[in-house]
Each structure stands twice: as C-alpha cells, then as structure tokens.
Design an enzyme around this catalytic site. Structure first.
Site: not given
Ligand SMILES: [Zn+2]
Length: 432
Positions: A103, A166
């Site tokens: 992401d 994340e």
């Molecule tokens: Zn990162």
C-alpha cells in the site's frame, strides 16, 4: 557455514547476475508503481498481489493469497488481499522472509510527474511508493531470483510477501498474518523488511506510540457574559501550560540507548496532533456567541524502549489529576486511541549480523545500526508472531516517503538487491 572460497565465488556470481538485471529491476519497480494501491481506501490490492504471485510462481514458489476478512476497511469493493510466496529449501534449514507492504499513501499535491506512471529520469524511478516501498520490494524479488538462478545450494526456505495496510496500522496485513502463524518460527526464522532506511543502514527497531484524546469540559453560556459559563478552551490551555512547564522538559531530558535517527528522536516526544474547542467551524455566516463547553485535543506520544506504556499514560493522567485538584471547575476525560509498544532486535542476532556483513562486502563500509522514530510492521512480527530476528533494510531515503516527487535511486536498488541476496544466502545456510 560454507567455506570462504566457495562463499566468495557465490557472492561474485550473485553480483554479476544482479548487475545484468538492472533494467529488469527498473522495469519491475515501474510495474509495481503503476498499481495505484492507495490506502485509504485500499485500491488495487488484488491485482498488485496477483502480479507478485504470478512473477514468483515460475521460480518454484508456492503462492498463497490471504484475504484479511473483517479487518478495518475490508469489503468486497476493497478486499484486503495479501500474497505470500514460499520456496522450500533442500534441507529444512532456516527460512528467510522478505516482507514488503504494497500500500501507498495518497499522492497529495505538488507533483511534477505522474505519480503512477513510473517515470525514469536521471538514474531515479519516480512515483508514489517508489521509495516507500515498491523499490525495496522489487529489489528483494530480484535478489531472491538471482539467488535461485545462481545455482547456489539453498538448504533453507525463501519467502516473499506483499502485505496491505501498513500505512494504516497493518491490521489487514502483517498483523492478520502474524495472528495466523505466518510470521512465527519454525516456519520463518529471519525477516527483512525492505523499508526505505538507506542502503547502508540496518534498522533494528522502532519507538512506540500512544495516541489519546483528552477532552476538557465546561459550561455553555452567552459569549457576552462568559462569567456565567465555564470555558473548556481555557481549561485546555491550562493542560497545555502544564505540559510546557512540567512534561516537555522531562521528555526532552529522557534519552534512550536505542540508536534512533534523527537524534532529536532519541528522546521521548509528544506532538499535539489536533485541538478543537467550541462550535464546529462555520461554512458561512457568523458563528453564534457561546462559551465552549467542550475542547478536545489529540496527543501523539512517542515512547522509548526504556519506558513502559503504563508509565507513559500515568504521567499524563497525573498532570490532569493535579489540575482537577488545583483548578476550579476542571473536569476532563481521556480516551486511548491507539498504541504500539517499542521494539528492538538484537544487533548481534543473525539477521542484523549477516545483513551488516553483506553491506560491508557490497559497499565497502560498515553499516550504521539505527532505529526508526516512527513505527512499521516489525511490531506485529515481534509482539504477535513472537519472532525477534527481524530488521528493516532497503533502498530509498526515508525523508522522501509520503512526499511529492518521491523517487528511488536505481544504483541504490541494485546495491541493496546485492546485499539482500548475499544476506539471504548466508541466512538460509544457518541451521534452523
Ligand atoms: Zn513504508
């Protein structure tokens, strides 16, 4: 350990292969950037994960896709799809795992190139996620492919994962997988996270986080007669004043043994993320004159490995309690939003040691051991997976992450791919 001469020949062979695949490494980085995996909301996760899986399958990897059903943001429009690829070793030795998040954060304004085109210019690849962290992901893929193609004996297993979310805490990504045993021994023994911490630094951990919302209460009244009410903003001012006088000097004086960079982050820190008191901001017209009966402030406290999360919270609550005793009308609430415990791997552990040795070999200089001021997915691997032997190592400059015209230097990707290949080769030759 294999003997030195053989090891030397293998290292040279790996470097040759990786040098010859420079263009392929660039092309792979471009292809990864072209998936606009923006989080939130979590776009294009599935095609990006499948692209990685399709890439690794022909090299003998067994590929699995894991959707993190029911985690924050997961739905049929934006499924949280993770990919994990594993190639077993010949002799059941140690498994080394490269974990990258797929992401990226939103683009924001100020770009001079298309953030999802993968523009190559002046020895750099540009794009959202170029440094954080599709360049690192590409380097790790090229590294393991070179390792496999070199014909070097591989007694241990190799794993590569592309995980989601994340940037929003990792709950649909590494946390979800760690809860299900994907990041625990004996399946996995060593983890390298190719976050952009620079090509010559080994990141062994990160500070912790506590976010909380403090609310002060007042009593609403007409703004022309504030003495008839009780102003929540003034109560919040008293909180901030107490922070300035008592808390900030204490935090600044507290220094950690963690090698956090930049060095300003080697102390405890507290940011005021937001503050709001009184009526909501007006879209048009004049606001009505009122004494605010509520003021809310979100604090972002970063903690050191020497601090306990309970101690950190108590320190703030104690100040609020003092005010409640000393200041007429002072009432408050405090609400936890989010917390992360600090984590730090042993710099003499296998993954840090072998990566450091590989950096010395590839770059001709000893690496710096550092810790990150912010957090990344290592926390879940440590706390949930119970796996301590984890570091972050990858190409790219951390300061460029999340900025416009983010880029990764191609020479750094090539160098870090060599480091990753060499470190992985040493690690899969360890007894599990
Ligand atoms: Zn990162």
């Amino acid at each position: 350990m294999p003997d030195d001469i053989a090891a030397d020949a293998i290292a040279e062979r790996l470097f040759e292969i990786i040098d010859s695949r420079r263009e392929e490494l660039v092309a792979l980085t471009q292809e990864l950037i072209r998936f606009p995996t923006i989080n939130p909301p979590g776009e294009a996760y599935q095609p990006c994960a499948e692209f990685i899986g399709r890439r690794l399958q022909p090299r003998g990897f067994e590929v699995q896709y894991v959707r993190a059903l029911g985690t924050p943001g997961d739905n049929d429009q934006y499924p949280r799809i993770n990919v994990i690829a594993r190639r077993d070793g010949a002799a059941g030795a140690s498994c080394v795992h490269f974990n990258s998040h797929i992401d990226v954060v939103q683009t924001g304004s100020g770009w001079t190139v298309d953030p999802f085109a993968g523009v190559v210019q002046g020895g750099k690849v540009y794009g959202r996620g170029a440094c954080d962290m599709k360049g690192g992901l590409a380097a790790s893929i090229i590294a393991v492919e070179a390792l496999i193609d070199s014909g070097a004996p591989l007694p241990g297993a190799l794993e590569i994962s592309g995980t989601v979310d994340e940037e929003s805490g990792g709950y649909g990504g590494v946390h979800h997988l760690a809860e299900r045993g994907w990041f625990s021994p004996p399946k996995v023994n060593h983890v390298i996270i190719p976050e952009p911490l620079n090509v010559d630094r080994v990141c062994i951990g990160h500070r912790g986080v506590w976010w909380a919302e403090i609310e002060t209460h007042g009593r609403i009244a007409h703004g022309s007669m504030p003495f008839l009410g009780d102003c929540a903003v003034r109560h919040m001012h008293a909180v901030i004043e107490r922070f300035e006088r008592e808390l900030y000097p204490k935090l600044a004086a507290r220094r950690t043994d963690m090698p956090v960079v930049p060095s300003g982050a080697r102390s405890s820190t507290l940011n005021i993320n937001s503050i709001h008191g009184g009526q909501a901001e007006q879209q048009g017209g004049y606001p009505a004159p009122c004494v605010p009966d509520s003021c809310r402030m979100v604090i972002d406290r970063r903690l050191l490995i020497e601090e306990s999360i309970d101690g950190v919270k108590a320190e703030v609550v104690d100040l609020l309690e003092q005010l409640a005793r000393e200041r007429a009308g002072f009432r408050y609430d405090i609400r936890d939003i989010f917390e992360v415990i600090p984590t730090m791997a042993d710099r003499n552990g296998p993954v840090a040691r072998h990566t450091a040795a590989a950096i010395l070999r590839v770059l001709g200089r000893d690496p710096e051991f550092i810790c990150s001021p912010g957090t990344y997915d290592q926390k879940h691997i440590d706390r949930v997976g119970k796996l301590k032997d984890c570091i972050a190592y990858g190409p790219g400059i951390l300061d460029l992450a999340h900025k416009p015209d983010e880029y990764v230097v191609i020479d750094d990707m090539v160098a870090s791919a060599k480091v990753m290949a060499l470190a992985a080769w040493s690690l899969v030759n360890q007894r599990a």
